[in-house]
Design an enzyme around this catalytic site. Structure first.
Site, short mmCIF file in Angstrom:
data_model
loop_
_atom_site.label_atom_id
_atom_site.label_comp_id
_atom_site.label_asym_id
_atom_site.label_seq_id
_atom_site.Cartn_x
_atom_site.Cartn_y
_atom_site.Cartn_z
N GLY A 46 0.78 -1.12 0.08
CA GLY A 46 0.02 0.02 -0.02
C GLY A 46 0.91 1.20 0.08
O GLY A 46 2.00 1.14 0.60
N GLN A 51 3.78 9.91 0.43
CA GLN A 51 4.83 9.16 0.57
C GLN A 51 5.75 9.17 -0.62
O GLN A 51 7.01 9.04 -0.58
CB GLN A 51 4.63 7.48 0.80
CG GLN A 51 3.79 7.41 2.15
CD GLN A 51 3.65 6.11 2.27
OE1 GLN A 51 2.61 5.47 1.75
NE2 GLN A 51 4.32 5.16 3.05
N CYS A 94 5.56 -0.04 7.44
CA CYS A 94 5.09 1.11 6.43
C CYS A 94 6.68 1.36 5.83
O CYS A 94 7.67 1.40 6.36
CB CYS A 94 4.86 2.53 7.43
SG CYS A 94 4.59 3.74 6.51
N LEU A 95 6.16 1.63 4.46
CA LEU A 95 7.44 1.95 3.46
C LEU A 95 8.15 3.37 4.03
O LEU A 95 9.33 3.52 3.58
CB LEU A 95 7.04 2.15 2.00
CG LEU A 95 6.69 0.77 1.51
CD1 LEU A 95 5.99 0.99 0.20
CD2 LEU A 95 7.41 -0.46 1.50
N HIS A 136 -4.97 2.08 7.41
CA HIS A 136 -3.52 2.75 7.30
C HIS A 136 -3.05 3.97 6.44
O HIS A 136 -2.70 4.80 6.86
CB HIS A 136 -2.52 1.55 7.21
CG HIS A 136 -0.95 1.74 7.19
ND1 HIS A 136 0.03 1.40 8.22
CD2 HIS A 136 -0.47 2.45 6.37
CE1 HIS A 136 0.85 1.66 7.76
NE2 HIS A 136 1.06 2.51 6.79
N GLU A 137 -3.62 3.57 5.13
CA GLU A 137 -3.40 4.62 4.21
C GLU A 137 -4.00 5.97 4.35
O GLU A 137 -3.68 7.05 4.01
CB GLU A 137 -3.49 4.11 2.79
CG GLU A 137 -2.74 2.74 2.44
CD GLU A 137 -1.22 2.89 2.62
OE1 GLU A 137 -0.63 3.83 2.60
OE2 GLU A 137 -0.58 1.99 2.88
N HIS A 140 -2.30 8.04 6.47
CA HIS A 140 -1.27 8.91 5.87
C HIS A 140 -2.03 10.15 5.32
O HIS A 140 -1.43 11.26 5.20
CB HIS A 140 -1.03 8.15 4.91
CG HIS A 140 0.37 7.31 5.16
ND1 HIS A 140 1.50 7.73 5.58
CD2 HIS A 140 0.66 5.94 5.05
CE1 HIS A 140 2.33 6.53 5.90
NE2 HIS A 140 1.87 5.64 5.51
#
Ligand SMILES: [Zn+2]
Length: 171
Positions: A46, A51, A94-95, A136-137, A140
């Site tokens: 995701g 990001q 998380c990336l 989660h996204e 962000h």
């Protein structure tokens, strides 16, 4: 198409609140392509546009298992319209916070409204890993990170670790 870098903690842009997409146009479709490219290269399941440093309310997901066919999903201006009382706990990563994983408790089921890549309104009811990833996204897009759902002790520890690493890299 050049591969775009994913920004990592403590980059302040991760705390920015992203702006709604006014029109799903060619620029947004290009951004979505760049997001999938960066997400698959990472690899991750995701990604939110912020990001890549773009404060736009766009999310890409692909929850297909490693050897299965790709299953890309795009959510533009996603909004949670309902959350279940029942919670569930999944391990998250998380990336933008590489190599850090921790269990997070969230509502087990949600309803989401969003625009698809044609700009058409859509509704979705999600549970399991899809519900977790979407929450989660969408966090962000509001400048919220999964570590914000942990204890202050754990959160401070990881923030300190990444701040130190960034300082070392700058030296
Ligand atoms: Zn993330």
């Amino acid at each position: 198409m050049a591969l775009r870098d994913i920004i990592v903690l403590p980059d302040k842009r991760l705390r920015q609140v992203s702006k709604p997409v006014a029109k799903v146009d060619a620029g947004i479709r290009t951004l979505v392509e760049e997001m999938f490219a960066a997400m698959y290269a990472a690899p991750g399941i995701g990604l939110a546009a912020i990001q890549l440093g773009e404060p736009k309310r766009v999310v890409t997901l692909d929850l297909a298992k490693k050897d299965d066919e790709k299953a890309p999903q795009v959510f533009i201006n996603p909004e949670i319209t309902w959350s279940s009382e029942t919670k569930s706990t999944h391990e998250e990563g998380c990336l933008s916070i590489p190599e850090y994983y921790e269990e997070v408790e969230r509502p087990a089921e949600i309803k989401v409204k969003y625009l698809d890549l044609d700009g058409k309104p859509q509704d979705l009811q999600a549970d399991g890993i899809l519900a977790t990833c979407l929450q989660h996204e969408i966090d962000h897009l509001n400048g919220v990170l999964f570590i914000d759902h942990l204890s202050k002790l754990k959160r401070d520890r990881v923030i300190k670790k990444f701040a130190k690493a960034a300082k070392r890299a700058a030296e």
